[in-house]
Design an enzyme around this catalytic site. Sequence first.
Site, PDB file in Angstrom:
ATOM      1  N   THR A 148       0.875  -1.184   0.000  1.00 35.48           N
ATOM      2  CA  THR A 148       0.000   0.000   0.000  1.00 35.48           C
ATOM      3  C   THR A 148       0.912   1.234   0.000  1.00 35.48           C
ATOM      4  OG1 THR A 148      -0.121  -0.206   2.425  1.00 35.48           O
ATOM      5  CG2 THR A 148      -1.965  -1.069   1.158  1.00 35.48           C
ATOM      6  N   PHE A 192       2.713  -7.143  12.054  1.00 34.43           N
ATOM      7  CA  PHE A 192       3.590  -6.187  12.749  1.00 34.43           C
ATOM      8  C   PHE A 192       5.057  -6.507  12.493  1.00 34.43           C
ATOM      9  CE2 PHE A 192      -0.368  -6.517  15.133  1.00 34.43           C
ATOM     10  CZ  PHE A 192      -0.751  -5.193  15.205  1.00 34.43           C
ATOM     11  N   GLU A 229      11.420  -5.915   9.349  1.00 30.19           N
ATOM     12  CA  GLU A 229      12.420  -6.487   8.453  1.00 30.19           C
ATOM     13  C   GLU A 229      13.627  -6.889   9.296  1.00 30.19           C
ATOM     14  OE1 GLU A 229      13.198  -4.099   4.955  1.00 30.19           O
ATOM     15  OE2 GLU A 229      11.075  -3.634   4.848  1.00 30.19           O
ATOM     16  N   CYS A 252       8.056   1.225   5.508  1.00 33.85           N
ATOM     17  CA  CYS A 252       6.791   1.220   6.254  1.00 33.85           C
ATOM     18  C   CYS A 252       6.542   2.466   7.093  1.00 33.85           C
ATOM     19  CB  CYS A 252       6.724  -0.018   7.144  1.00 33.85           C
ATOM     20  SG  CYS A 252       6.596  -1.516   6.171  1.00 33.85           S
ATOM     21  N   LYS A 269       5.868   5.994   5.303  1.00 36.32           N
ATOM     22  CA  LYS A 269       4.665   6.084   4.460  1.00 36.32           C
ATOM     23  C   LYS A 269       3.391   5.823   5.276  1.00 36.32           C
ATOM     24  CE  LYS A 269       3.880   1.419   2.687  1.00 36.32           C
ATOM     25  NZ  LYS A 269       2.680   1.115   3.469  1.00 36.32           N
TER      26      LYS A 269
END
Length: 438
Positions: A88, A154, A157, A265, A268
Amino acid sequence: MTLRVSVIGTNYLGATHAAGMAEFGHQVIGVDIDPDRVKTLNSGRSHIFEVGLEPLLEKNTSSGRLSFTTDYSQIADWADVHFLALGTPSGPGGGADLGQLHAAIDTLAPMLTKPTLVVGKSTVPVGTAPALQERIRRLAPAGDGVEVAWNPEFLREAFAVEDTLRPDRLVFGVQSEAALELLQRIYAIPLSENTPVITCDLATAELIKAAANAFLATKISFINAMARMCQAAGGDVTLLADAIGFDKRIGREFLNAGLGFGGGCLPKDIRALAVRADELGVSVLSGLIGSVEAINDGQRRDVAELAVEQAGGDVRGKRIAVLGAAFKPGTDDTRNSPALTVADHLHAQGAEVRIYDPQARLPPREGFTQVASVDQAVHGADVVLHLTEWPEFRYLNPTHLAGLVRTKIIIDGRLKLHAATWEQAGWKVVQIGRASTL
Ligand code: UDX
């Protein structure tokens, strides 16, 4: 009990989720529009660098529990549950672009002739799940038999596999008892290990994820604002973070001052939350997020300015060594990387920038030379910048490096170097958030 699970979208989130679901014993098919990625994943290999992912893919593809396809007709009426793990990204204006989710639903829904559950994992603006429910109702032959639930992810990385197999909590946003029971069967293993579960409505589930990201970002910007106070007043932000972190209500995690947050993440997602808050008239939240972002952007600018200052006020023709390109250690991901923003600023002002990162491979770009070792990066450098805190940078030998650079100045943008060791080797160490070295 084994369920048939599809995972739509196989990037960081989807590939890890698909492998994790297979590891939980389910029969899993991952779907992606990219045939190359599907081919790589089907051979048990990963297209991304993520600790522990490849062994999991290898094990589960060879056992036959996990496969990947580009063909939605293979999963449509086959799966008991469809997970949506699509990107997204930021759209124009900073709101979330739901194009990938819409495209997936528009392909899948017309093939759904039997009742099934569609579970969103992506981070979305509140209100997306009911809108997708309505979209499916219009398109699916099974109509109301297809239910939407939201089960946000949740994962971090570099810890994605761990976070998937051993989540610290599960959130089940559901509209019916039947959907809840199905999710409980899917997550039977972590539930048997007493993983906390929050069962809630769709809006709460969507907002939980947005709130978690916004809170983490706020914590980082708060400590970075305190770092500026320390610089101005003569304090040490690391000691300050250690001390307040002992308070259980605060906690030490996400209080590392430095270059601030980046990645695919947090930046954005908090922008999308701010845009949604404005749409809903909740300006107190968008105002707070705006401040968090301003502090974060300022950290990158400040480090670039420090480099210019240390280079004598002008970086034109100066050689700058940048250690680190990934947005954080443990990943090859350079999306919205603070290190690259700083490098860009310096290149734009005429510096010759050499970058070394242990994992990230940069596409060729003007102004940067990516090199294969720290030695090559610092060779002839006027200023060295430590911008991503890879553990190996902590154990560099300052005496050896002193013999390679033109000027022994290092800016520690992550506050992780042992300043005294570098200083003993003749370096000037500039650490943000520590006035004594400025
Ligand atoms: C984040 C969230 O942690 C995760 O829950 C969500 O699902 C996705 O976004 P990730 O992007 O992998 O995960 O990175 P994370 O480990 O959270 O770090 C984000 C950024 O904050 C990195 O750039 C990191 O360097 C920075 N950071 C983190 C700090 O500057 N200080 C800290 O104390 C912690």
